[in-house]
Design a protein around this motif. Structure first.
Motif, PDB file in Angstrom:
ATOM      1  N   ALA A  98       0.834  -1.208   0.000  1.00  0.00           N
ATOM      2  CA  ALA A  98       0.000   0.000   0.000  1.00  0.00           C
ATOM      3  C   ALA A  98       0.864   1.251   0.000  1.00  0.00           C
ATOM      4  CB  ALA A  98      -0.916   0.004   1.218  1.00  0.00           C
ATOM      5  N   ASN A  99       0.508   2.184  -0.846  1.00  0.00           N
ATOM      6  CA  ASN A  99       1.057   3.538  -0.760  1.00  0.00           C
ATOM      7  C   ASN A  99      -0.009   4.546  -1.169  1.00  0.00           C
ATOM      8  OD1 ASN A  99       1.250   2.637  -3.428  1.00  0.00           O
ATOM      9  ND2 ASN A  99       3.136   3.736  -3.861  1.00  0.00           N
ATOM     10  N   GLY A 100      -1.186   4.332  -0.613  1.00  0.00           N
ATOM     11  CA  GLY A 100      -2.306   5.208  -0.898  1.00  0.00           C
ATOM     12  C   GLY A 100      -3.621   4.514  -0.612  1.00  0.00           C
ATOM     13  N   ALA A 101      -4.700   5.150  -1.013  1.00  0.00           N
ATOM     14  CA  ALA A 101      -6.041   4.707  -0.642  1.00  0.00           C
ATOM     15  C   ALA A 101      -6.415   3.359  -1.223  1.00  0.00           C
ATOM     16  CB  ALA A 101      -7.058   5.760  -1.077  1.00  0.00           C
ATOM     17  N   TYR A 102      -5.912   3.022  -2.413  1.00  0.00           N
ATOM     18  CA  TYR A 102      -6.401   1.806  -3.069  1.00  0.00           C
ATOM     19  C   TYR A 102      -5.705   0.557  -2.550  1.00  0.00           C
ATOM     20  CZ  TYR A 102      -9.007   5.161  -5.620  1.00  0.00           C
ATOM     21  OH  TYR A 102      -9.878   6.185  -5.907  1.00  0.00           O
ATOM     22  N   GLY A 103      -4.463   0.660  -2.134  1.00  0.00           N
ATOM     23  CA  GLY A 103      -3.837  -0.442  -1.428  1.00  0.00           C
ATOM     24  C   GLY A 103      -4.520  -0.681  -0.091  1.00  0.00           C
ATOM     25  N   ASP A 121       2.906  -0.545   4.374  1.00  0.00           N
ATOM     26  CA  ASP A 121       2.314   0.759   4.085  1.00  0.00           C
ATOM     27  C   ASP A 121       3.427   1.786   3.924  1.00  0.00           C
ATOM     28  OD1 ASP A 121       0.865   3.068   3.860  1.00  0.00           O
ATOM     29  OD2 ASP A 121      -0.363   2.751   5.645  1.00  0.00           O
ATOM     30  N   LYS A 122       3.575   2.285   2.703  1.00  0.00           N
ATOM     31  CA  LYS A 122       4.648   3.234   2.398  1.00  0.00           C
ATOM     32  C   LYS A 122       4.198   4.684   2.508  1.00  0.00           C
ATOM     33  CE  LYS A 122       8.157   2.286   0.865  1.00  0.00           C
ATOM     34  NZ  LYS A 122       9.474   2.100   1.500  1.00  0.00           N
ATOM     35  N   GLY A 123       2.957   4.921   2.927  1.00  0.00           N
ATOM     36  CA  GLY A 123       2.481   6.295   2.998  1.00  0.00           C
ATOM     37  C   GLY A 123       2.125   6.830   1.620  1.00  0.00           C
ATOM     38  N   ASP A 124       2.159   8.149   1.468  1.00  0.00           N
ATOM     39  CA  ASP A 124       1.692   8.782   0.242  1.00  0.00           C
ATOM     40  C   ASP A 124       2.789   9.085  -0.771  1.00  0.00           C
ATOM     41  OD1 ASP A 124      -0.958   8.911   1.185  1.00  0.00           O
ATOM     42  OD2 ASP A 124      -0.531  10.767   2.274  1.00  0.00           O
ATOM     43  N   TYR A 125       4.045   8.991  -0.397  1.00  0.00           N
ATOM     44  CA  TYR A 125       5.104   9.569  -1.206  1.00  0.00           C
ATOM     45  C   TYR A 125       5.981   8.564  -1.949  1.00  0.00           C
ATOM     46  CZ  TYR A 125       4.137  13.847   1.461  1.00  0.00           C
ATOM     47  OH  TYR A 125       3.533  14.936   2.023  1.00  0.00           O
ATOM     48  N   LEU A 126       6.029   7.340  -1.463  1.00  0.00           N
ATOM     49  CA  LEU A 126       7.033   6.399  -1.964  1.00  0.00           C
ATOM     50  C   LEU A 126       6.406   5.083  -2.402  1.00  0.00           C
ATOM     51  CD1 LEU A 126       9.821   6.905   0.718  1.00  0.00           C
ATOM     52  CD2 LEU A 126       9.853   7.720  -1.648  1.00  0.00           C
ATOM     53  N   PRO A 127       7.025   4.399  -3.365  1.00  0.00           N
ATOM     54  CA  PRO A 127       6.532   3.085  -3.794  1.00  0.00           C
ATOM     55  C   PRO A 127       7.119   1.966  -2.949  1.00  0.00           C
ATOM     56  CG  PRO A 127       8.350   3.734  -5.180  1.00  0.00           C
ATOM     57  CD  PRO A 127       8.134   4.875  -4.210  1.00  0.00           C
ATOM     58  N   PRO A 128       6.426   0.826  -2.867  1.00  0.00           N
ATOM     59  CA  PRO A 128       7.058  -0.370  -2.304  1.00  0.00           C
ATOM     60  C   PRO A 128       8.119  -0.863  -3.280  1.00  0.00           C
ATOM     61  CG  PRO A 128       4.915  -0.904  -3.221  1.00  0.00           C
ATOM     62  CD  PRO A 128       5.063   0.574  -3.341  1.00  0.00           C
ATOM     63  N   ARG A 129       9.229  -1.361  -2.763  1.00  0.00           N
ATOM     64  CA  ARG A 129      10.309  -1.825  -3.621  1.00  0.00           C
ATOM     65  C   ARG A 129      10.462  -3.338  -3.535  1.00  0.00           C
ATOM     66  NH1 ARG A 129      13.209   2.440  -5.721  1.00  0.00           N
ATOM     67  NH2 ARG A 129      13.567   0.820  -7.306  1.00  0.00           N
ATOM     68  N   SER A 155      -2.286   9.222  -5.077  1.00  0.00           N
ATOM     69  CA  SER A 155      -1.109  10.089  -5.117  1.00  0.00           C
ATOM     70  C   SER A 155      -0.593  10.293  -6.534  1.00  0.00           C
ATOM     71  CB  SER A 155       0.013   9.490  -4.258  1.00  0.00           C
ATOM     72  OG  SER A 155       0.406   8.227  -4.782  1.00  0.00           O
ATOM     73  N   GLY A 156      -0.854   9.326  -7.413  1.00  0.00           N
ATOM     74  CA  GLY A 156      -0.324   9.380  -8.775  1.00  0.00           C
ATOM     75  C   GLY A 156       0.944   8.581  -8.961  1.00  0.00           C
ATOM     76  N   ILE A 157       1.330   7.777  -7.978  1.00  0.00           N
ATOM     77  CA  ILE A 157       2.562   7.002  -8.078  1.00  0.00           C
ATOM     78  C   ILE A 157       2.394   5.837  -9.054  1.00  0.00           C
ATOM     79  CG2 ILE A 157       4.128   5.433  -6.853  1.00  0.00           C
ATOM     80  CD1 ILE A 157       3.853   7.089  -4.391  1.00  0.00           C
ATOM     81  N   LEU A 158       3.353   5.689  -9.955  1.00  0.00           N
ATOM     82  CA  LEU A 158       3.448   4.503 -10.792  1.00  0.00           C
ATOM     83  C   LEU A 158       4.420   3.554 -10.104  1.00  0.00           C
ATOM     84  CD1 LEU A 158       2.674   3.100 -13.427  1.00  0.00           C
ATOM     85  CD2 LEU A 158       4.628   4.222 -14.502  1.00  0.00           C
ATOM     86  N   ASN A 159       3.911   2.455  -9.595  1.00  0.00           N
ATOM     87  CA  ASN A 159       4.729   1.551  -8.789  1.00  0.00           C
ATOM     88  C   ASN A 159       5.613   0.655  -9.656  1.00  0.00           C
ATOM     89  OD1 ASN A 159       4.049   2.233  -6.061  1.00  0.00           O
ATOM     90  ND2 ASN A 159       2.020   1.381  -6.408  1.00  0.00           N
ATOM     91  N   ALA A 391       9.957  16.024   2.111  1.00  0.00           N
ATOM     92  CA  ALA A 391      11.394  15.772   2.163  1.00  0.00           C
ATOM     93  C   ALA A 391      11.738  14.754   3.241  1.00  0.00           C
ATOM     94  CB  ALA A 391      12.134  17.092   2.417  1.00  0.00           C
ATOM     95  N   LYS A 392      11.048  14.837   4.376  1.00  0.00           N
ATOM     96  CA  LYS A 392      11.334  13.911   5.490  1.00  0.00           C
ATOM     97  C   LYS A 392      10.953  12.480   5.112  1.00  0.00           C
ATOM     98  CE  LYS A 392       8.525  13.656   8.979  1.00  0.00           C
ATOM     99  NZ  LYS A 392       7.735  13.983  10.189  1.00  0.00           N
ATOM    100  N   LEU A 393       9.759  12.321   4.530  1.00  0.00           N
ATOM    101  CA  LEU A 393       9.280  10.990   4.221  1.00  0.00           C
ATOM    102  C   LEU A 393      10.006  10.379   3.013  1.00  0.00           C
ATOM    103  CD1 LEU A 393       5.471  11.481   4.784  1.00  0.00           C
ATOM    104  CD2 LEU A 393       7.076  10.319   6.271  1.00  0.00           C
TER     105      LEU A 393
END
Length: 395
Positions: A98-103, A121-129, A155-159, A391-393
């Motif tokens: 998960a890194n957003g609402a749909y995960g 759960d990676k939060g809103d900023y980063l993808p799972p690797r 968030s718009g992240i392409l994982n 920047a922190k996350l």
């Protein structure tokens, strides 16, 4: 440098452009395809269903005939629940990325289904690797399935699907892909990305209309799914078996949406398939992002994670900026944008998919500039705290 494409026709009937992750702006010919009524048991409609499934399997890269396409009535969430409730056995365990609402929605669905699961759960900023997935699977041999979101549109992240799939495959687990907002515009070849199943929807990158989703699943996974489902209507195995036997949907199909989808598939092919559709969406994103940044807006994500599907922007810190007013002013100019879906910062989203092009995106930027001026917003820069949090996350 390539020449810019000729503008696409504007929407008909005075429609606004839908800058959302779906439903989205459709071609007028797609709308026209719904003007005829179809008998759900008639041989003509059964042939339409067969054509739909065959074309989707080609798009998915099923060259060996190992997969089947199972359309499912309802929104994309219905199809996701059908996939999870049918392909994960009652004694299975799922790792949700998960890194957003749909995960997080996938995890919530599994909770409703009573399936054991754990979440990265990676939060809103980063993808799972891939390395994180590998470590989690190595630490918990009870995990049987992994759920990955192809494009997280909150968030718009392409994982990074390829590295996730590799980590899952080499450890003998099964990957379930939610490609709801990516399939048809971003390559997803089951011959290269091993998975038990993927799920998408009619009203996303194929540019059809709402009414059904579809699951493209390995035939052996479908065969093993008998008796798993919690639901009569969402039993993916039962839907597949009935279609295999009769060519019909078990329950009333969305006939008009199917007809529209077949026309949308023709338009998709004429544009150059996945590559052509994805190239237009990428141009849309690039023109829109450059223009919005020129106005002072900041994207939530670094460029390397920006999908050609939807982009999240921070709301400006300027006290004159009110999102609902901005939304209304954009709508008055012919553009319906999307509110944010983040928990940490105030944001909004602009989708770049649907029947529109870079010329429309330039108009979107001008509309945003005009809206800011009308609101009296002097700076579109986000709050310093939002940038510090990013920047922190991201560190």
């Amino acid at each position: 440098m390539t020449e810019p494409a000729a503008p696409l026709p504007a929407p008909r009937l005075g429609e606004p452009f839908l800058l959302t992750p779906g439903p989205l702006t459709t071609d007028f010919a797609t709308k026209e395809a719904m003007l005829r009524d179809w008998g759900s048991w008639d041989s003509d409609f059964r042939a339409m269903t067969r054509t739909l499934c065959d074309r989707l399997l080609v798009l998915a890269g099923d060259r060996a005939g190992e997969y089947a396409c199972v359309p499912m009535q309802g929104s994309g969430s219905f199809a996701v629940e059908a996939m999870l409730g049918s392909l994960v056995p009652k004694d299975g365990k799922v790792l949700v990325l998960a890194n957003g609402a749909y995960g997080l929605r996938a995890a919530e669905t599994l909770r409703y289904l009573g399936r054991a699961h754990t979440v990265i759960d990676k939060g809103d900023y980063l993808p799972p690797r891939g390395a994180e997935v590998a470590a989690a699977l190595d630490a918990d041999p009870a995990i049987t399935h992994v759920v990955a979101i192809h494009c997280e549109t909150s968030s718009g992240i392409l994982n990074p699907l390829a590295e996730i799939a590799e980590a899952v495959h080499v450890r003998g687990r099964k990957l379930l892909i939610d490609s709801m907002s990516a399939f048809g515009a971003i390559p997803l070849d089951v011959g290269e990305i091993p998975c038990a199943a993927l799920v998408s929807s009619a009203n996303k990158c194929i540019e059809g209309v709402p009414g059904f989703g579809f699951v493209i699943a390995r035939r052996d996974a479908l065969e093993a799914a008998q008796g798993n489902s919690h639901s009569l209507a969402l039993d993916l195995h039962a839907q597949w078996a009935y279609m295999e036997k009769t060519g019909q949907w078990r329950y009333t199909p969305p006939t008009h949406a199917v007809a529209a989808f077949l026309k949308a598939l023709e338009i998709h092919a004429a544009e150059g398939g996945v590559a052509g559709r994805g190239a237009r969406y990428a141009r849309n994103r690039d023109v829109m992002v450059a223009g919005m940044r020129g106005l002072g807006f900041e994207t939530l994500l670094d460029d390397r994670w920006l999908s050609p599907i939807i982009v999240t922007f921070f709301c400006p810190a300027d006290p004159a900026f009110v999102f609902q007013t901005f939304y209304d002013l954009m709508k008055a100019r012919g553009f319906i944008i999307y509110p944010g879906k983040l928990t940490v910062v105030d944001s909004f989203r602009i989708g770049v998919i649907g029947r529109m092009d870079e010329h429309v995106m330039a108009r979107v930027v001008q509309a945003a500039a005009d809206a800011l001026a009308e609101m009296g917003v002097e700076s579109a820069a986000p709050p310093a705290a939002a940038l510090a949090e990013r920047a922190k996350l991201a560190a």
